[in-house]
Design a protein around this motif. Structure first.
Motif, PDB file in Angstrom:
ATOM      1  N   UNK A 284       0.862  -1.395  -0.183  1.00  0.00           N
ATOM      2  CA  UNK A 284       0.011  -0.052   0.035  1.00  0.00           C
ATOM      3  C   UNK A 284       0.822   1.245  -0.060  1.00  0.00           C
ATOM      4  N   UNK A 285       2.083   1.088   0.400  1.00  0.00           N
ATOM      5  CA  UNK A 285       2.964   2.303   0.461  1.00  0.00           C
ATOM      6  C   UNK A 285       3.166   2.792  -0.584  1.00  0.00           C
ATOM      7  N   UNK A 286       3.304   2.295  -1.547  1.00  0.00           N
ATOM      8  CA  UNK A 286       3.740   2.765  -3.034  1.00  0.00           C
ATOM      9  C   UNK A 286       2.327   3.408  -3.858  1.00  0.00           C
ATOM     10  N   UNK A 287       1.440   3.203  -3.181  1.00  0.00           N
ATOM     11  CA  UNK A 287       0.145   3.842  -3.687  1.00  0.00           C
ATOM     12  C   UNK A 287       0.069   5.395  -3.273  1.00  0.00           C
ATOM     13  N   UNK A 288       1.045   5.930  -2.459  1.00  0.00           N
ATOM     14  CA  UNK A 288       1.123   7.227  -2.145  1.00  0.00           C
ATOM     15  C   UNK A 288       2.402   7.895  -2.643  1.00  0.00           C
ATOM     16  N   UNK A 289       3.239   6.924  -3.448  1.00  0.00           N
ATOM     17  CA  UNK A 289       4.216   7.586  -4.065  1.00  0.00           C
ATOM     18  C   UNK A 289       3.746   8.677  -5.097  1.00  0.00           C
ATOM     19  N   UNK A 290       4.274   9.758  -4.910  1.00  0.00           N
ATOM     20  CA  UNK A 290       4.076  11.140  -5.728  1.00  0.00           C
ATOM     21  C   UNK A 290       3.909  12.431  -4.760  1.00  0.00           C
ATOM     22  N   UNK A 291       3.840  12.238  -3.486  1.00  0.00           N
ATOM     23  CA  UNK A 291       3.722  13.345  -2.823  1.00  0.00           C
ATOM     24  C   UNK A 291       4.948  14.121  -2.769  1.00  0.00           C
ATOM     25  N   UNK A 292       6.131  13.656  -3.005  1.00  0.00           N
ATOM     26  CA  UNK A 292       7.149  14.135  -3.143  1.00  0.00           C
ATOM     27  C   UNK A 292       7.383  15.308  -4.192  1.00  0.00           C
ATOM     28  N   UNK A 293       6.500  15.088  -4.972  1.00  0.00           N
ATOM     29  CA  UNK A 293       6.442  16.232  -6.049  1.00  0.00           C
ATOM     30  C   UNK A 293       5.846  17.646  -5.433  1.00  0.00           C
TER      31      UNK A 293
ATOM     32  N   UNK B 135      -2.661  17.482   2.925  1.00  0.00           N
ATOM     33  CA  UNK B 135      -3.973  16.651   3.669  1.00  0.00           C
ATOM     34  C   UNK B 135      -4.941  16.301   2.353  1.00  0.00           C
ATOM     35  N   UNK B 136      -5.046  17.577   1.591  1.00  0.00           N
ATOM     36  CA  UNK B 136      -6.164  17.121   0.715  1.00  0.00           C
ATOM     37  C   UNK B 136      -5.540  16.181  -0.463  1.00  0.00           C
ATOM     38  N   UNK B 137      -4.302  16.045  -0.780  1.00  0.00           N
ATOM     39  CA  UNK B 137      -3.761  15.135  -1.831  1.00  0.00           C
ATOM     40  C   UNK B 137      -3.771  13.597  -1.135  1.00  0.00           C
ATOM     41  N   UNK B 138      -3.166  13.535   0.131  1.00  0.00           N
ATOM     42  CA  UNK B 138      -3.048  11.971   0.614  1.00  0.00           C
ATOM     43  C   UNK B 138      -4.481  11.578   1.180  1.00  0.00           C
ATOM     44  N   UNK B 139      -5.182  12.624   1.603  1.00  0.00           N
ATOM     45  CA  UNK B 139      -6.533  12.103   1.941  1.00  0.00           C
ATOM     46  C   UNK B 139      -7.348  11.745   0.859  1.00  0.00           C
ATOM     47  N   UNK B 140      -7.361  12.258  -0.433  1.00  0.00           N
ATOM     48  CA  UNK B 140      -8.145  12.021  -1.596  1.00  0.00           C
ATOM     49  C   UNK B 140      -7.644  10.394  -2.123  1.00  0.00           C
ATOM     50  N   UNK B 141      -6.367  10.375  -1.949  1.00  0.00           N
ATOM     51  CA  UNK B 141      -5.822   8.917  -2.289  1.00  0.00           C
ATOM     52  C   UNK B 141      -6.345   8.064  -1.324  1.00  0.00           C
TER      53      UNK B 141
ATOM     54  N   UNK C  11      11.555   3.562  -1.577  1.00  0.00           N
ATOM     55  CA  UNK C  11      12.058   3.527  -0.120  1.00  0.00           C
ATOM     56  C   UNK C  11      13.256   4.595   0.278  1.00  0.00           C
ATOM     57  N   UNK C  12      14.298   4.555  -0.521  1.00  0.00           N
ATOM     58  CA  UNK C  12      15.346   5.240  -0.492  1.00  0.00           C
ATOM     59  C   UNK C  12      14.947   6.775  -0.695  1.00  0.00           C
ATOM     60  N   UNK C  13      14.373   7.052  -2.058  1.00  0.00           N
ATOM     61  CA  UNK C  13      14.060   8.375  -2.336  1.00  0.00           C
ATOM     62  C   UNK C  13      13.075   8.811  -1.436  1.00  0.00           C
ATOM     63  N   UNK C  14      12.074   8.193  -0.857  1.00  0.00           N
ATOM     64  CA  UNK C  14      10.938   8.882  -0.160  1.00  0.00           C
ATOM     65  C   UNK C  14      11.110   8.800   1.392  1.00  0.00           C
ATOM     66  N   UNK C  15      11.652   8.078   1.849  1.00  0.00           N
ATOM     67  CA  UNK C  15      12.127   8.097   3.355  1.00  0.00           C
ATOM     68  C   UNK C  15      13.606   8.534   3.777  1.00  0.00           C
TER      69      UNK C  15
END
Length: 209
Positions: A36-45, A66-72, A188-192
């Protein structure tokens, strides 16, 4: 498009597919979090765009997150319930793209446009294009600032060539998914790891100054 698919698929839900409800297995939830973690990939943009005043002047960054992650979260929970209710667990184990199969179950009899999945795929392609455009922009911006390149054209040509060569590597969908596994680990490396390292370095820089 996603919410239209949700409304049209409700009538195809089989309640028995969703039973038992409120079943809790802590270890299975932890294992599922890996996928599920990779469904949220993109918030770094959002972090890349946070330096643009035109992007942040209308809303604080916390509200945007909040809006972006909440909608996902809402979309994925809805589709999780719909896929199980319409297709069942047994079918989901063997179907590669369950959401498209769910869209195929929707028909408009007697209407000039009877197959809803064609309309859904059109919206899906737009979503993929916007995702690619955002990552492409971030890559160009990152390379220009890292290597202090003023002209955009040479950077565009290099990144475009790299993307083209990488797209030719997989020989089929199975190999494509196997490459996707390595990309997920890289995420994992690029996002965490990398943001955490930069966060720690920012404290050290602030203490030194």
């Amino acid at each position: 498009m996603f919410f239209v698919l949700t409304l049209l698929s409700i009538k195809n839900i089989e309640p028995n597919h969703l039973r038992p409800i409120f079943y809790f297995d802590g270890m299975e939830i932890v294992k599922g979090a890996h996928t599920t973690f990779f469904s949220f990939v993109g918030y770094e943009l959002i972090m890349v765009l946070s330096g643009k005043f035109s992007f942040t002047k209308w809303k604080p960054m916390l509200t945007i997150f909040t809006i972006s992650i909440g909608s996902v979260c809402v979309i994925y929970v809805l589709f999780f319930i719909l896929n199980i209710g319409v297709l069942s667990i047994e079918e989901l184990k063997v179907i590669t793209f369950p959401t498209i199969e769910m869209a195929k179950a929707i028909e408009f009899q007697g209407f000039f446009f009877e197959r809803f999945e064609l309309l859904f795929l059109f919206g899906w392609i737009i979503t993929i294009f916007t995702t690619l455009a955002a990552y492409y922009y971030s890559a160009v911006l990152g390379m220009r600032k890292t290597f202090h390149v003023k002209k955009t054209l040479p950077v565009n040509m290099i990144i475009g060539f790299i993307i083209l060569m990488l797209s030719l590597l997989p020989s089929g969908i199975t190999e494509l998914f196997s490459y996707g596994t390595y990309v997920n680990y890289l995420s994992y490396t690029s996002l965490i790891a990398l943001p955490l390292l930069l966060f720690v370095l920012s404290f050290r820089k602030g203490a030194a100054s």
